[in-house]
Design an enzyme around this catalytic site. Structure first.
Site, short mmCIF file in Angstrom:
data_model
loop_
_atom_site.label_atom_id
_atom_site.label_comp_id
_atom_site.label_asym_id
_atom_site.label_seq_id
_atom_site.Cartn_x
_atom_site.Cartn_y
_atom_site.Cartn_z
N GLY A 1 1.31 -8.15 5.78
CA GLY A 1 0.64 -9.45 5.67
C GLY A 1 1.60 -10.60 5.97
O GLY A 1 2.77 -10.37 6.32
N CYS B 1 6.62 5.63 8.36
CA CYS B 1 5.75 5.48 7.19
C CYS B 1 6.58 5.59 5.92
O CYS B 1 7.17 6.63 5.66
CB CYS B 1 4.65 6.52 7.18
SG CYS B 1 3.55 6.28 5.76
N ASN C 1 6.57 -1.56 11.12
CA ASN C 1 5.75 -0.94 10.09
C ASN C 1 6.04 -1.72 8.80
O ASN C 1 6.73 -2.73 8.81
CB ASN C 1 6.11 0.55 9.97
CG ASN C 1 4.94 1.35 9.42
OD1 ASN C 1 4.26 0.91 8.48
ND2 ASN C 1 4.69 2.51 9.99
N VAL D 1 -0.95 4.37 0.74
CA VAL D 1 -2.07 5.28 1.06
C VAL D 1 -1.54 6.69 1.34
O VAL D 1 -2.09 7.69 0.87
CB VAL D 1 -2.90 4.74 2.24
CG1 VAL D 1 -3.93 5.77 2.69
CG2 VAL D 1 -3.57 3.43 1.87
N GLY D 2 -0.46 6.78 2.10
CA GLY D 2 0.17 8.10 2.32
C GLY D 2 -0.51 8.94 3.38
O GLY D 2 -0.62 10.17 3.26
N LEU D 3 -0.99 8.28 4.44
CA LEU D 3 -1.49 9.00 5.63
C LEU D 3 -2.64 9.95 5.36
O LEU D 3 -2.72 11.04 5.92
CB LEU D 3 -0.34 9.78 6.31
CG LEU D 3 0.81 8.93 6.84
CD1 LEU D 3 1.92 9.83 7.37
CD2 LEU D 3 0.33 7.98 7.93
N ASN E 1 0.85 -1.19 0.00
CA ASN E 1 0.00 0.00 0.00
C ASN E 1 0.88 1.24 0.00
O ASN E 1 2.01 1.23 0.49
CB ASN E 1 -0.96 0.01 1.20
CG ASN E 1 -0.37 0.71 2.41
OD1 ASN E 1 -0.45 1.95 2.51
ND2 ASN E 1 0.25 -0.04 3.30
N LYS F 1 6.66 3.66 16.99
CA LYS F 1 6.57 2.58 15.99
C LYS F 1 7.76 2.63 15.05
O LYS F 1 7.98 3.63 14.37
CB LYS F 1 5.25 2.70 15.22
CG LYS F 1 5.02 1.54 14.27
CD LYS F 1 3.59 1.55 13.81
CE LYS F 1 3.29 0.43 12.85
NZ LYS F 1 1.90 0.50 12.40
C1 LIG Z 1 -3.69 0.01 4.23
C2 LIG Z 1 -2.68 0.21 5.31
C3 LIG Z 1 -2.59 1.45 5.96
C4 LIG Z 1 -1.66 1.66 6.98
N1 LIG Z 1 -1.61 2.87 7.61
C5 LIG Z 1 -0.75 3.05 8.65
C6 LIG Z 1 -0.73 4.27 9.39
O1 LIG Z 1 -1.50 5.21 9.13
N2 LIG Z 1 0.17 4.40 10.41
C7 LIG Z 1 1.03 3.37 10.75
O2 LIG Z 1 1.82 3.53 11.68
N3 LIG Z 1 1.00 2.19 10.09
C8 LIG Z 1 0.15 2.02 9.06
N4 LIG Z 1 0.12 0.81 8.40
C9 LIG Z 1 1.04 -0.28 8.82
C10 LIG Z 1 0.35 -1.27 9.76
O3 LIG Z 1 -0.15 -0.63 10.92
C11 LIG Z 1 1.31 -2.41 10.15
O4 LIG Z 1 2.46 -1.87 10.76
C12 LIG Z 1 1.78 -3.24 8.97
O5 LIG Z 1 0.74 -3.40 8.02
C13 LIG Z 1 2.31 -4.61 9.38
O6 LIG Z 1 1.35 -5.37 10.06
P1 LIG Z 1 0.39 -6.45 9.31
O7 LIG Z 1 1.29 -7.35 8.49
O8 LIG Z 1 -0.34 -7.17 10.39
O9 LIG Z 1 -0.53 -5.67 8.42
C14 LIG Z 1 -0.80 0.60 7.37
C15 LIG Z 1 -0.90 -0.66 6.73
C16 LIG Z 1 -1.83 -0.87 5.72
C17 LIG Z 1 -1.92 -2.22 5.07
#
Ligand SMILES: Cc1cc2nc3c(=O)[nH]c(=O)nc-3n(C[C@H](O)[C@H](O)[C@H](O)COP(=O)(O)O)c2cc1C
Length: 303
Positions: free
Chosen positions: A217, A130, A192, A71-73, A69, A165
């Site tokens: 994932g 991020c 992250n 998305v860019g906050l 992704n 984080k």
């Molecule tokens: C669509 C999407 C948006 C995310 N937005 C943020 C965010 O705003 N701030 C942040 O610290 N991490 C963000 N993350 C990272 C997740 O919080 C997490 O650190 C990362 O996806 C790894 O965990 P996972 O494998 O269980 O998804 C985002 C991840 C995804 C997939």
């Protein structure tokens, strides 16, 4: 039933399973699918001082056992959060934690200071990791100096539980964790997303608008687990582990590697009730193995 409660310094969690920022909205979006008060903590979408549009589409791409992704906050800014979102979520009976991002240490600190005034937000998670924004974001999380500068600025203006984080896109994540601890972080969470890329060969273009994105994932789990293990041995503050968790046994691996709690991200997109299933699965495992508390397995990895 084994006790599931854990503490992140002063923050008490009824169980060690939380949701990861950006994958669970503000919690409310999931209320029809999962009892929110059964989750140990909900870490809401990334929040910045000023509103952000996010990146152009496409900003998500599926990959084997994961997703990218960029998305860019995207968010409406901290004042919108305080005035419009907070009143809706402040009654949810779990720890509502805000994920904070910024483009300078002052930016982070101002955003944190505004959230400090909100009675029912007991903690923030500083996103210094991020990979999808040009200004700031991951830039702070990849050097000890950058991480220290943000944590120092925020610590001066935020007196509740401060979680930082960390980015996996570094050479030595333990050094960055130690730098955050030295500046007064109460906890570190990791990981992250890992920077990645996917190309559509017919169009000869990246599948993401800005070229690269963050990988999350199941594909990232072994990397995340290794980093959690390294960091847990390097710092005294509690570590929160995440990256690719989708089952109770995944979560137990992180706990054994030294995490005090875990977060679940991408798996919420597949099963919105995954957090509760993981919580119950941990409890069942503890009962079967004769453990009276989840704390018995934190850092229980044998040499
Ligand atoms: C669509 C999407 C948006 C995310 N937005 C943020 C965010 O705003 N701030 C942040 O610290 N991490 C963000 N993350 C990272 C997740 O919080 C997490 O650190 C990362 O996806 C790894 O965990 P996972 O494998 O269980 O998804 C985002 C991840 C995804 C997939």
């Amino acid at each position: 039933m084994a006790a599931l409660n854990v503490n992140i310094n002063n923050l008490e969690l009824k169980n060690p399973v939380m949701t990861a920022s950006g994958t669970f909205g503000y919690g409310l979006e999931f209320a029809d699918f999962v009892p929110l008060d059964g989750i140990g903590g909900i870490i809401v979408k990334g929040t910045t001082l000023s509103p952000r549009e996010g990146n152009d589409y496409p900003r998500m791409a599926e990959t084997p056992h994961g997703m990218l992704n960029c998305v860019g906050l995207q968010n409406k800014g901290v004042d919108y959060f305080c005035n419009n979102i907070y009143p809706q979520i402040k009654g949810i009976d779990t720890n509502m934690i805000v994920n904070v991002s910024g483009s300078s240490p002052d930016d982070y600190a101002e955003c944190a200071a505004r959230i400090n005034t909100l009675e029912h937000i007991p903690a923030i998670e500083l996103n210094i990791s991020c990979p999808n924004v040009k200004d700031g974001g991951m830039a702070f999380g990849v050097t000890c100096e950058g991480a220290s500068s943000v944590v120092r600025a925020v610590r001066a203006r935020y007196d509740k539980t401060l979680i930082v984080k960390l980015s996996p896109n570094v050479t030595n994540i333990a050094d960055i964790a130690r730098a955050c601890e030295a500046e007064g972080a109460d906890s570190v969470s990791l990981i992250n997303t890992l920077m990645g890329m996917s190309i559509d060969i017919e169009r000869r273009r990246s599948r993401l608008s800005i070229g690269t994105g963050g990988l999350s994932g199941p594909a990232v789990k072994p990397v995340a687990l290794r980093m959690v293990w390294q960091v847990a041995r390097a710092v005294k503050i509690p570590v929160i582990g995440l990256g690719g968790i989708s089952t109770a046994s995944d979560a137990i691996e992180f706990l054994m590697a030294g995490a005090t709690a875990v977060e679940i991200g991408t798996a919420n997109f597949i099963d919105p009730a995954v957090t509760i299933k993981v919580r119950d699965g941990i409890g069942e495992w503890l009962d079967v193995h004769g453990c009276s508390s989840v704390t018995e397995i934190i850092g229980a990895l044998k040499d």
